[in-house]
Design a protein around this motif. Structure first.
Motif, PDB file in Angstrom:
ATOM      1  N   ARG A  31       0.830  -1.210   0.000  1.00 23.25           N
ATOM      2  CA  ARG A  31       0.000   0.000   0.000  1.00 23.25           C
ATOM      3  C   ARG A  31       0.862   1.258   0.000  1.00 23.25           C
ATOM      4  O   ARG A  31       0.602   2.218  -0.725  1.00 23.25           O
ATOM      5  CB  ARG A  31      -0.926   0.007   1.221  1.00 23.25           C
ATOM      6  CG  ARG A  31      -2.050  -1.000   1.177  1.00 23.25           C
ATOM      7  CD  ARG A  31      -3.118  -0.642   2.191  1.00 23.25           C
ATOM      8  NE  ARG A  31      -4.090  -1.700   2.339  1.00 23.25           N
ATOM      9  CZ  ARG A  31      -4.076  -2.624   3.290  1.00 23.25           C
ATOM     10  NH1 ARG A  31      -3.124  -2.585   4.217  1.00 23.25           N
ATOM     11  NH2 ARG A  31      -4.997  -3.565   3.349  1.00 23.25           N
ATOM     12  N   ARG A  67       1.325   4.096  -3.076  1.00 22.99           N
ATOM     13  CA  ARG A  67       1.035   5.510  -2.840  1.00 22.99           C
ATOM     14  C   ARG A  67       2.259   6.400  -3.100  1.00 22.99           C
ATOM     15  O   ARG A  67       2.146   7.429  -3.763  1.00 22.99           O
ATOM     16  CB  ARG A  67       0.569   5.707  -1.398  1.00 22.99           C
ATOM     17  CG  ARG A  67       0.180   7.144  -1.057  1.00 22.99           C
ATOM     18  CD  ARG A  67      -0.014   7.292   0.439  1.00 22.99           C
ATOM     19  NE  ARG A  67       1.250   7.150   1.149  1.00 22.99           N
ATOM     20  CZ  ARG A  67       1.377   6.525   2.325  1.00 22.99           C
ATOM     21  NH1 ARG A  67       0.333   5.971   2.914  1.00 22.99           N
ATOM     22  NH2 ARG A  67       2.568   6.452   2.906  1.00 22.99           N
ATOM     23  N   ALA A  99      -4.431   8.465  -6.880  1.00 24.77           N
ATOM     24  CA  ALA A  99      -3.158   8.107  -6.233  1.00 24.77           C
ATOM     25  C   ALA A  99      -3.120   6.629  -5.843  1.00 24.77           C
ATOM     26  O   ALA A  99      -2.729   6.264  -4.737  1.00 24.77           O
ATOM     27  CB  ALA A  99      -2.908   8.996  -5.015  1.00 24.77           C
ATOM     28  N   ILE A 100      -3.564   5.771  -6.760  1.00 23.04           N
ATOM     29  CA  ILE A 100      -3.493   4.333  -6.557  1.00 23.04           C
ATOM     30  C   ILE A 100      -2.850   3.724  -7.799  1.00 23.04           C
ATOM     31  O   ILE A 100      -2.599   4.409  -8.780  1.00 23.04           O
ATOM     32  CB  ILE A 100      -4.886   3.713  -6.321  1.00 23.04           C
ATOM     33  CG1 ILE A 100      -5.831   4.024  -7.500  1.00 23.04           C
ATOM     34  CG2 ILE A 100      -5.490   4.229  -5.011  1.00 23.04           C
ATOM     35  CD1 ILE A 100      -7.225   3.431  -7.355  1.00 23.04           C
TER      36      ILE A 100
END
Length: 214
Positions: A69, A73, A172-173
């Motif tokens: 994750r 990001r 923003a992924i």
């Protein structure tokens, strides 16, 4: 240095040594750093700017999913390929949803591993056959429910004509996460493509052309 630059992440030094030895034996694959947990993985990526992270999942401290994750990001250009012994549905889904472009098991033959690393570095999705079967089985048997707020955010941007890459940049992924959200939306709405998903969501009042309903 030309070729694929790789960070190997695993809490077992013997495993890291073995993987490094295999990968460095290929002229176009280069291990530039190792890490024993998720936090160290993020630090090594920031330090070495690799093309690919070969990530274990269950490690002491910060685990692989948390690291994926963070990397999705903060370092969206770095691909993450999971290499683990765990093939449980929950582990697979969490990793893919976090942003991993692929998921392999540690019993993968070395030649398949080399091909997967090269493909993942190009941004292609790579799943072990057993993992693919489990994901498809889960998607086919799960009871449809309402799309989540995040899934509707993705669909709303798709409705405006944005590509997966543009959606990923806007939220923003990673692109892999966008694809995963769309697959989930298709299953929940009972459709097979983006256009049908947008149409059904509009008909049900789940979506407007401006934004998803809160």
């Amino acid at each position: 240095m030309s070729g694929v630059r790789i960070v190997v992440v695993d809490d077992h030094p013997v495993v890291r040594d073995g993987v490094r030895g295999m990968l460095d034996g290929q002229p176009d694959l280069h291990v530039v750093a190792e890490a024993a947990d998720g936090d160290e993985a993020v630090a090594q990526v920031a330090r070495h700017a690799p093309d690919l992270v070969l990530m274990d999942l269950r490690m002491p401290g910060s685990d692989g999913v948390a690291a994926i994750r963070t990397l999705a990001r903060d370092h969206p250009g770095v691909r993450v390929l999971v290499l683990t012994t765990y093939d449980e549905d929950q582990d697979i889904l969490r990793a893919v949803e976090a942003g991993a472009v692929g998921y392999l098991l540690k019993d993968t033959p070395r030649e398949e591993l080399f091909r997967a690393v090269r493909a993942a570095a190009r941004g292609e999705s790579v799943l072990a056959p057993a993992v693919t079967a489990r994901l498809l089985g889960r998607l086919r048997t799960r009871v449809p429910d309402a799309p989540s707020e995040r899934e509707l955010e993705v669909l709303a941007l798709v409705a405006r004509g944005l590509t997966n890459r543009a959606v990923a940049r806007s939220l923003a992924i990673s692109e892999a996460t966008v694809k995963t959200h769309l697959v989930h939306v298709f299953g929940k709405l009972g459709v097979d493509d983006r256009t049908a998903a947008v149409t059904v969501a509009l008909e049900r009042g789940l979506l407007t052309l401006d934004r998803p309903r809160p």
